[in-house]
Design a protein around this motif. Structure first.
Motif, short mmCIF file in Angstrom:
data_model
loop_
_atom_site.label_atom_id
_atom_site.label_comp_id
_atom_site.label_asym_id
_atom_site.label_seq_id
_atom_site.Cartn_x
_atom_site.Cartn_y
_atom_site.Cartn_z
N VAL A 93 62.96 8.85 24.14
CA VAL A 93 63.89 9.22 23.06
C VAL A 93 64.43 7.94 22.43
O VAL A 93 64.95 7.06 23.12
N LEU A 94 64.29 7.86 21.12
CA LEU A 94 64.69 6.67 20.37
C LEU A 94 65.45 7.09 19.11
O LEU A 94 65.54 8.28 18.81
N ALA A 95 65.97 6.11 18.40
CA ALA A 95 66.59 6.37 17.10
C ALA A 95 66.08 5.35 16.10
O ALA A 95 65.80 4.20 16.45
N ASP A 96 65.95 5.78 14.85
CA ASP A 96 65.51 4.86 13.80
C ASP A 96 66.65 3.89 13.46
O ASP A 96 67.74 3.96 14.06
N PRO A 97 66.47 2.96 12.53
CA PRO A 97 67.51 1.95 12.27
C PRO A 97 68.86 2.49 11.85
O PRO A 97 69.85 1.75 11.92
N GLU A 98 68.95 3.74 11.42
CA GLU A 98 70.25 4.30 11.06
C GLU A 98 70.69 5.40 12.02
O GLU A 98 71.59 6.18 11.73
N GLY A 99 70.04 5.47 13.19
CA GLY A 99 70.51 6.35 14.25
C GLY A 99 69.91 7.73 14.29
O GLY A 99 70.35 8.57 15.10
N ASN A 100 68.91 8.02 13.47
CA ASN A 100 68.27 9.34 13.51
C ASN A 100 67.32 9.42 14.69
O ASN A 100 66.38 8.63 14.81
N GLU A 101 67.57 10.38 15.57
CA GLU A 101 66.81 10.49 16.80
C GLU A 101 65.38 10.95 16.56
O GLU A 101 65.11 11.71 15.64
N PHE A 102 64.47 10.48 17.40
CA PHE A 102 63.09 10.97 17.42
C PHE A 102 62.53 10.73 18.80
O PHE A 102 63.10 9.98 19.61
N CYS A 103 61.41 11.39 19.10
CA CYS A 103 60.78 11.26 20.41
C CYS A 103 59.34 10.76 20.26
O CYS A 103 58.62 11.20 19.36
N VAL A 104 58.95 9.86 21.14
CA VAL A 104 57.54 9.49 21.28
C VAL A 104 57.02 10.24 22.49
O VAL A 104 57.41 9.95 23.63
N LEU A 105 56.17 11.22 22.26
CA LEU A 105 55.71 12.11 23.32
C LEU A 105 54.61 11.47 24.15
O LEU A 105 53.84 10.64 23.67
N GLU A 106 54.52 11.90 25.38
CA GLU A 106 53.35 11.61 26.19
C GLU A 106 52.17 12.40 25.60
O GLU A 106 52.38 13.36 24.84
N PRO A 107 50.93 12.00 25.87
CA PRO A 107 49.79 12.72 25.27
C PRO A 107 49.78 14.19 25.69
O PRO A 107 49.91 14.51 26.87
N LYS B 81 75.57 7.93 9.37
CA LYS B 81 75.40 8.99 10.36
C LYS B 81 76.55 8.97 11.36
O LYS B 81 76.97 7.92 11.82
N THR B 82 77.04 10.14 11.71
CA THR B 82 78.06 10.24 12.76
C THR B 82 77.38 10.12 14.12
O THR B 82 76.15 10.20 14.23
N PRO B 83 78.15 9.94 15.19
CA PRO B 83 77.54 9.87 16.53
C PRO B 83 76.91 11.18 16.99
O PRO B 83 76.16 11.21 17.97
N THR B 84 77.19 12.28 16.29
CA THR B 84 76.65 13.57 16.69
C THR B 84 75.13 13.59 16.53
O THR B 84 74.60 13.15 15.51
N LYS B 85 74.44 14.11 17.54
CA LYS B 85 72.99 14.20 17.50
C LYS B 85 72.54 15.10 16.36
O LYS B 85 73.10 16.18 16.14
N ASN B 86 71.51 14.65 15.63
CA ASN B 86 70.91 15.52 14.63
C ASN B 86 70.36 16.78 15.28
O ASN B 86 69.84 16.74 16.40
N LEU C 242 60.19 -2.64 15.36
CA LEU C 242 60.52 -2.30 13.98
C LEU C 242 62.01 -1.99 13.79
O LEU C 242 62.47 -1.84 12.66
N GLY C 243 62.75 -1.86 14.89
CA GLY C 243 64.18 -1.59 14.79
C GLY C 243 64.66 -0.34 15.49
O GLY C 243 65.85 -0.02 15.41
N ALA C 244 63.78 0.39 16.16
CA ALA C 244 64.21 1.58 16.91
C ALA C 244 64.98 1.16 18.16
O ALA C 244 64.72 0.11 18.74
N THR C 245 65.90 2.02 18.57
CA THR C 245 66.69 1.76 19.77
C THR C 245 66.66 2.96 20.70
O THR C 245 66.60 4.11 20.24
N PRO C 246 66.69 2.72 22.03
CA PRO C 246 66.71 3.83 22.98
C PRO C 246 67.99 4.65 22.83
O PRO C 246 69.05 4.12 22.51
N VAL C 247 67.87 5.95 23.05
CA VAL C 247 69.00 6.87 22.92
C VAL C 247 69.05 7.78 24.14
O VAL C 247 68.01 8.28 24.59
#
Length: 246
Positions: free
Chosen positions: A109-123, A64-69, A93-98
């Protein structure tokens, strides 16, 4: 005629590792067919799943490039405690803050082990019945145009559309939402994450692909060669695939 979204496709250098991450993060199982790793609800592989969008992690040689998905997953939580616990768990599990310029927000906002961004939402009440994936979120320039295309392209129902966002969901009222959000940045690199669509039994894939072209989709050559699926882009260049019926 129409198509149904059946899974989120994620490219990875190591499909097994990324697949296991998403299975553990969602409380699902990872099923390996050899070439890819499919992630879906535990209890045995069912595909296409009648409710959820599974995740298919496919191997590619490029990192993955540094560009956000321009497409990412939002994960649902049921309480503040659940949100905090899920963030702790995915980090283990290997996620990192982004930092994608989100500022001070109630979601993480986090990224999976290969840098793909995802969000853990508030309820949020709107996502109380989606399952672990609340939404598939797509950055775009024109949510109204995206709503017109995807509403016609799929059997999903348009719930809301404004100049800033559009929301669709399965007509059955189950599973995650698809959300198109207006963003100022333009698409510059191929998407690392995309949707895979499937015809309904009895429908003709070739006719469906022709219908998508008439709606504004464009053929995409990724060097895929002679394969049973068709690669396309929507009117803003987001990649997606139309799969062959199993």
């Amino acid at each position: 005629m129409a198509l149904r979204p059946v899974m989120v496709n994620i490219k990875a250098l190591d499909h097994s590792t990324v697949g296991r991450f998403w299975a553990d993060a969602l409380g699902w199982s990872a099923y390996s067919s050899g070439a890819t790793t499919y992630v879906g609800p535990s209890g045995g592989l069912v595909w296409p799943d009648p409710v959820v969008l599974g995740i298919d992690v496919v191997p590619v040689p490029e990192a993955k490039t540094p560009t956000k998905n321009r497409m990412h997953l939002d994960l649902a939580t049921t309480s503040d405690a659940h949100q905090a616990e899920l963030v702790r768990r995915v980090k283990a599990l290997g996620a990192t803050p982004v930092d994608v310029g989100q500022g001070k927000v109630p979601w993480t906002v986090l990224a999976d082990p290969e840098g793909n961004e995802f969000c853990v939402l508030e309820p949020r009440e709107v996502y109380r019945d989606t399952g672990p994936i609340a939404a598939v979120v797509v950055d775009c320039a024109n949510p109204r145009a995206m709503a017109r295309f995807w509403d016609e392209a799929t059997t999903w129902t348009l719930h809301e559309v404004t100049d800033d966002h559009a929301v669709l969901r399965s007509a059955k009222g189950v599973g995650p939402y698809a959300e198109f959000l207006r963003t100022p940045d333009a698409k510059t690199v191929p998407d690392r994450v995309h949707l895979d669509l499937l015809p309904y039994p009895g429908d003709d894939k070739t006719a469906e692909v022709s219908r998508l072209r008439a709606l504004g989709a464009t053929d995409l050559d990724l060097g895929q060669g002679d394969v049973p699926w068709s690669c396309l882009t929507d009117p803003e260049g987001h990649e997606f695939c139309v799969l062959a019926l199993p």
